[in-house]
Design a protein around this motif. Structure first.
Motif, mmCIF file in Angstrom:
data_model
loop_
_atom_site.group_PDB
_atom_site.id
_atom_site.type_symbol
_atom_site.label_atom_id
_atom_site.label_comp_id
_atom_site.label_asym_id
_atom_site.label_seq_id
_atom_site.Cartn_x
_atom_site.Cartn_y
_atom_site.Cartn_z
ATOM 1 N N LEU A 56 11.760 3.583 11.499
ATOM 2 C CA LEU A 56 10.351 3.665 11.135
ATOM 3 C C LEU A 56 10.269 3.871 9.635
ATOM 4 C CD1 LEU A 56 8.575 6.120 13.619
ATOM 5 C CD2 LEU A 56 8.541 3.641 13.646
ATOM 6 N N THR A 57 9.225 3.340 9.031
ATOM 7 C CA THR A 57 8.965 3.628 7.623
ATOM 8 C C THR A 57 7.555 4.180 7.506
ATOM 9 O OG1 THR A 57 8.342 1.294 7.294
ATOM 10 C CG2 THR A 57 10.565 1.926 6.649
ATOM 11 N N ALA A 58 7.393 5.174 6.640
ATOM 12 C CA ALA A 58 6.092 5.818 6.419
ATOM 13 C C ALA A 58 5.594 5.465 5.022
ATOM 14 C CB ALA A 58 6.225 7.322 6.561
ATOM 15 N N TRP A 59 4.348 5.045 4.937
ATOM 16 C CA TRP A 59 3.751 4.564 3.695
ATOM 17 C C TRP A 59 2.491 5.356 3.359
ATOM 18 C CZ3 TRP A 59 6.389 0.764 1.164
ATOM 19 C CH2 TRP A 59 7.381 0.117 1.893
ATOM 20 N N ASP A 60 2.037 5.236 2.128
ATOM 21 C CA ASP A 60 0.771 5.833 1.678
ATOM 22 C C ASP A 60 0.698 7.318 2.037
ATOM 23 O OD1 ASP A 60 0.086 3.268 0.816
ATOM 24 O OD2 ASP A 60 -0.914 2.789 2.710
ATOM 25 N N ASN A 61 1.715 8.048 1.582
ATOM 26 C CA ASN A 61 1.785 9.491 1.811
ATOM 27 C C ASN A 61 1.749 9.823 3.311
ATOM 28 O OD1 ASN A 61 2.164 12.037 0.813
ATOM 29 N ND2 ASN A 61 -0.018 12.445 0.541
ATOM 30 N N ARG A 62 2.493 9.040 4.068
ATOM 31 C CA ARG A 62 2.664 9.190 5.519
ATOM 32 C C ARG A 62 1.379 8.999 6.315
ATOM 33 N NH1 ARG A 62 6.413 11.752 2.916
ATOM 34 N NH2 ARG A 62 8.535 11.906 3.663
ATOM 35 N N SER A 63 0.487 8.163 5.818
ATOM 36 C CA SER A 63 -0.732 7.849 6.569
ATOM 37 C C SER A 63 -0.634 6.495 7.268
ATOM 38 C CB SER A 63 -1.951 7.863 5.643
ATOM 39 O OG SER A 63 -1.849 6.840 4.680
ATOM 40 N N LYS A 64 0.444 5.759 7.011
ATOM 41 C CA LYS A 64 0.681 4.460 7.643
ATOM 42 C C LYS A 64 2.142 4.415 8.079
ATOM 43 C CE LYS A 64 0.709 -0.430 6.382
ATOM 44 N NZ LYS A 64 0.506 -1.358 5.254
ATOM 45 N N TRP A 65 2.367 4.163 9.382
ATOM 46 C CA TRP A 65 3.713 4.166 9.964
ATOM 47 C C TRP A 65 4.040 2.775 10.472
ATOM 48 C CZ3 TRP A 65 6.761 8.488 9.838
ATOM 49 C CH2 TRP A 65 6.122 9.658 9.425
ATOM 50 N N CYS A 66 5.179 2.236 10.045
ATOM 51 C CA CYS A 66 5.562 0.876 10.417
ATOM 52 C C CYS A 66 6.913 0.866 11.129
ATOM 53 C CB CYS A 66 5.642 -0.016 9.189
ATOM 54 S SG CYS A 66 4.087 -0.109 8.284
ATOM 55 N N VAL A 67 7.047 -0.044 12.082
ATOM 56 C CA VAL A 67 8.312 -0.245 12.790
ATOM 57 C C VAL A 67 9.162 -1.172 11.941
ATOM 58 C CG1 VAL A 67 9.395 -1.146 14.876
ATOM 59 C CG2 VAL A 67 7.186 0.016 15.025
ATOM 60 N N GLY A 68 10.358 -0.718 11.581
ATOM 61 C CA GLY A 68 11.260 -1.553 10.795
ATOM 62 C C GLY A 68 11.270 -1.187 9.327
ATOM 63 N N ASP A 69 11.761 -2.120 8.529
ATOM 64 C CA ASP A 69 11.950 -1.862 7.094
ATOM 65 C C ASP A 69 10.678 -2.125 6.295
ATOM 66 O OD1 ASP A 69 11.816 -4.582 7.139
ATOM 67 O OD2 ASP A 69 13.865 -4.928 6.484
ATOM 68 N N SER A 70 10.830 -2.237 4.991
ATOM 69 C CA SER A 70 9.679 -2.369 4.102
ATOM 70 C C SER A 70 8.921 -3.681 4.272
ATOM 71 C CB SER A 70 10.132 -2.224 2.642
ATOM 72 O OG SER A 70 11.075 -3.219 2.326
ATOM 73 N N SER A 71 9.496 -4.670 4.957
ATOM 74 C CA SER A 71 8.804 -5.949 5.152
ATOM 75 C C SER A 71 8.025 -6.000 6.471
ATOM 76 C CB SER A 71 9.821 -7.090 5.119
ATOM 77 O OG SER A 71 10.737 -6.952 6.188
ATOM 78 N N SER A 72 8.010 -4.911 7.219
ATOM 79 C CA SER A 72 7.362 -4.878 8.530
ATOM 80 C C SER A 72 5.845 -4.971 8.418
ATOM 81 C CB SER A 72 7.733 -3.602 9.278
ATOM 82 O OG SER A 72 7.045 -3.543 10.500
ATOM 83 N N THR A 73 5.244 -5.644 9.403
ATOM 84 C CA THR A 73 3.790 -5.735 9.475
ATOM 85 C C THR A 73 3.251 -5.052 10.731
ATOM 86 O OG1 THR A 73 3.930 -7.871 10.575
ATOM 87 C CG2 THR A 73 3.690 -7.883 8.180
#
Length: 91
Positions: A56-73
């Motif tokens: 999992l990757t967490a973005w925008d100060n952990r307000s957006k969680w994505c499955v996979g690496d930085s290219s995940s949608t």
């Protein structure tokens, strides 16, 4: 009478199938990272009840969680929902 028994048995099978679906059992922080253009994110590992491990990757100060690496949608607003998605994804 046989139709009602069949319908009840079919409903029982459908509802019990959901209980066998893989579920997240732990979510562990791995590291902080940045993309090539300087955007910060955090990496986590999800362990699932079926033995699978997913990133999992967490973005925008952990307000957006994505499955996979930085290219995940495939992203969610909540960590647990992203972890569930990761466990449901094919291995």
């Amino acid at each position: 009478m046989n139709l009602s028994k069949f319908a009840a048995a079919a409903a029982l099978v459908v509802f019990s199938a959901g209980s066998f679906a893989a579920k997240p059992t732990s979510i562990v922080f791995d590291a902080n990272a940045t993309t090539g253009d300087g955007k910060a994110y955090a990496k986590y590992t999800v362990k699932c009840s079926n033995g699978k491990k997913a990133e999992l990757t967490a973005w925008d100060n952990r307000s957006k969680w994505c499955v996979g690496d930085s290219s995940s949608t495939e992203c969610e607003k909540k960590q647990i929902n992203a972890a569930k998605d990761a466990c449901k994804a094919p291995q």
